[in-house]
Design an enzyme around this catalytic site. Structure first.
Site, PDB file in Angstrom:
ATOM      1  N   TYR A 161       0.880  -1.159   0.000  1.00 27.43           N
ATOM      2  CA  TYR A 161       0.000   0.000   0.000  1.00 27.43           C
ATOM      3  C   TYR A 161       0.921   1.212   0.000  1.00 27.43           C
ATOM      4  CZ  TYR A 161      -4.531  -2.196   1.158  1.00 27.43           C
ATOM      5  OH  TYR A 161      -5.695  -2.905   1.131  1.00 27.43           O
TER       6      TYR A 161
ATOM      7  N   ASP B 254      -7.338  -1.729  -5.385  1.00 21.29           N
ATOM      8  CA  ASP B 254      -8.798  -1.786  -5.348  1.00 21.29           C
ATOM      9  C   ASP B 254      -9.402  -1.098  -4.135  1.00 21.29           C
ATOM     10  OD1 ASP B 254      -7.826  -3.685  -3.613  1.00 21.29           O
ATOM     11  OD2 ASP B 254      -8.737  -5.400  -4.623  1.00 21.29           O
TER      12      ASP B 254
ATOM     13  N   HIS C  20     -11.619  -6.451  -3.737  1.00 15.69           N
ATOM     14  CA  HIS C  20     -11.204  -6.299  -2.339  1.00 15.69           C
ATOM     15  C   HIS C  20     -12.133  -7.082  -1.406  1.00 15.69           C
ATOM     16  CE1 HIS C  20      -8.115  -4.135  -0.102  1.00 15.69           C
ATOM     17  NE2 HIS C  20      -8.973  -3.989   0.887  1.00 15.69           N
TER      18      HIS C  20
END
Length: 523
Positions: A244, A273, A391
């Site tokens: 991330y 996502d 996700h």
């Protein structure tokens, strides 16, 4: 001899000027750390004057305290006998929350892992054993859970086409993922906070994967360090690492340098996502049973049910008043984990930046349209693969299941399959689900919630049972189809017409449109 502190004494230090917390039986003065806490000072102040061990421990890898605080911050032992009586935590069944199918099954007597015959059984057993906040985080999804539900149910609309008079004595589930040998065509997708369900955490999942020769993608928000997770891994065991990207890019760059020192990690999985957190109402409700976590940023604090990122700013209350009112605890576990995550990623800026900071292959996770899959394929060889995913239904509700996107790619731009490897995740409950995805062109299939519930049901052995059940079901399906090897599975083994009727029916990508998307992605 160090002074022993009482609960009443610790309670006196609950302000930005003097902030104490109790961790692992000791009192810490964290006042000077407040301005530099990665998740912002609010969340620490929310826990000020209390024993924060339960909230802190599943989130922070060992050594975090020692790295973050000077030795003088450890004031002395805490007298646990002075704590007020704790209220019993409500189970999911006691809160009035609608029951999931797993919770309904949880009312049946599942006493041990041996009683679990499928993944729903393992989820039901885990639901009985894990805390309310762990269940809420693992179970929750966006809005009305429509995408999560469709993730599970879409596979039932795809029919298998068994063949007869085929020797099915031999069945080999081995395959390759990004050129690396694995023993099963499914893998553990990146999922955070494994230690919420069991102290074995992500390392326990890794131990189970090692036994079955399965790939594991380590979550960026894992509750253990990557070094701890891969330590002692089986020879040849394969890992990926989820990225991330952070607002402070230097933090991501430093983490990539750490990952490069781990030879077990073979690729970086860039998750796309969930650029912002979805509205997960089961998780948000868990704030009422102590699910607040010390990782929330000031920007992303609060509930997904309000447009104000700063509850104090919205109400005009002072921070201390806001904490007293309980507002700073809104949002749940999932919301908290987005602290510092960058929402400004683009084709134009992010891939060139990532190319500068890693030599590892890139897998892009979270593609939900054939257009994005096509653009990603044009970034080969830097991009080696894509994971089609919504996700787990935890971001945008009513987003398509990954099988829809897989079929879109087959319809509009099948050349993608020859350029990069295509994986799917979300909703896998049966070995037949895995086989159907492979027949439609997926190179491998990811598991998100299943390993977490397996871990909650029985630690390492629970994850092993999860993988054992799924592998056995895959083998049975392959034998009944008359297919000896994973590579032999193909479109002729399934009838997906019922799902194809629901696919996007736009114009798709013609030559000029494809060229335009490619140019746009490079500008």
């Amino acid at each position: 001899m160090a002074k022993t502190y009482t609960y009443a004494e610790v309670q006196e230090h609950r302000s930005p000027a003097s902030c104490w917390v109790v961790l692992y039986g000791h009192v810490y003065d964290v006042t000077t750390f407040l301005p530099s806490h990665p998740g912002g000072s609010k969340i620490i102040l929310q826990l000020a004057g209390t024993d924060a061990t339960e909230e802190y421990d599943p989130i922070h890898p060992p050594g975090t305290l020692e790295d973050s605080l000077p030795a003088s911050a450890k004031l002395g032992p805490f007298d646990t006998t002075t704590l007020p009586a704790a209220q019993e935590e409500a189970s999911p069944a006691q809160t009035g929350t609608p029951k999931s199918p797993a919770q309904e099954q949880a009312e049946e007597p599942l006493a041990s892992l041996d009683d679990c015959l499928n993944l729903d059984d393992l989820e039901a057993l885990a639901t009985r054993k894990i805390s309310r906040k762990a269940w809420a985080y693992y179970y929750s999804a966006g809005d009305d859970l429509r995408s999560k539900t469709l993730n599970n149910t879409v596979y039932s609309r795809i029919l298998l086409r068994p063949r007869i008079f085929v020797d099915c004595t031999r069945c080999d589930t081995r395959t390759t993922i990004l050129g690396h040998n694995v023993n099963v065509p499914f893998f553990v997708s990146p999922a955070a906070m494994a230690r919420l369900g069991n102290p074995a955490g992500e390392k326990g999942i890794a131990q189970a994967c090692g036994k079955f020769g399965a790939l594991q993608i380590i979550s960026n928000n894992a509750s253990q360090t990557p070094e701890q997770i891969v330590e002692g891994s089986a020879e040849g065991q394969v890992f990926g690492w989820q990225l991330y990207v952070q607002n402070e890019r230097a933090k991501s760059e430093a983490m990539l340098q750490r990952i490069h020192r781990l030879p077990q990690v073979k690729f970086v999985c860039l998750t796309l996502d969930a650029p912002v957190p979805g509205k997960r109402e089961h998780d948000e409700r868990s704030k009422n049973v102590g699910a607040s976590l010390p990782v929330r940023s000031s920007v992303q604090a609060g509930s997904a049910s309000t447009t104000s990122p700063d509850p104090a700013a919205k109400s005009g209350m002072r921070l201390e008043e806001n904490i007293e009112a309980g507002e700073a605890g809104a949002g749940g576990v999932g919301k908290a984990l987005f602290a510092g995550t960058a929402p400004d990623l683009t084709w134009k800026t992010t891939l060139p930046w990532l190319r500068k900071h890693t030599h590892l292959p890139i897998v892009l996770k979270g593609l939900q349209t054939h257009e994005d899959a096509y653009i990603a394929s044009l970034h080969a060889p830097q991009v080696k693969g894509i994971i089609l995913s919504n996700h787990g239904g935890r971001a945008m509700d009513t987003a398509p299941p990954s099988i829809h996107t897989l079929l879109e790619i087959r319809k509009y731009c099948p050349e993608v399959f020859s350029r990069i490897e295509v994986f799917v995740d979300g909703g896998i409950k049966r070995g037949t689900d895995v086989v159907k995805a492979l027949c439609l062109g997926a190179k491998g299939v990811g598991l998100g919630r299943a390993p977490l519930f397996g871990l909650g049901a029985g630690g390492v052995e629970g994850v092993e049972r999860t993988l054992e059940i799924l592998k056995a079901e895959v083998e049975t399906a392959m034998r009944l189809l008359g297919v000896e090897e994973v590579g032999g599975l193909g479109r002729r083994h399934v009838n997906a017409r019922a799902v194809e009727r629901d696919l996007y029916d736009g114009d798709g990508l013609g030559g000029w449109e494809k060229a335009g998307l490619w140019v746009g992605s490079k500008l």
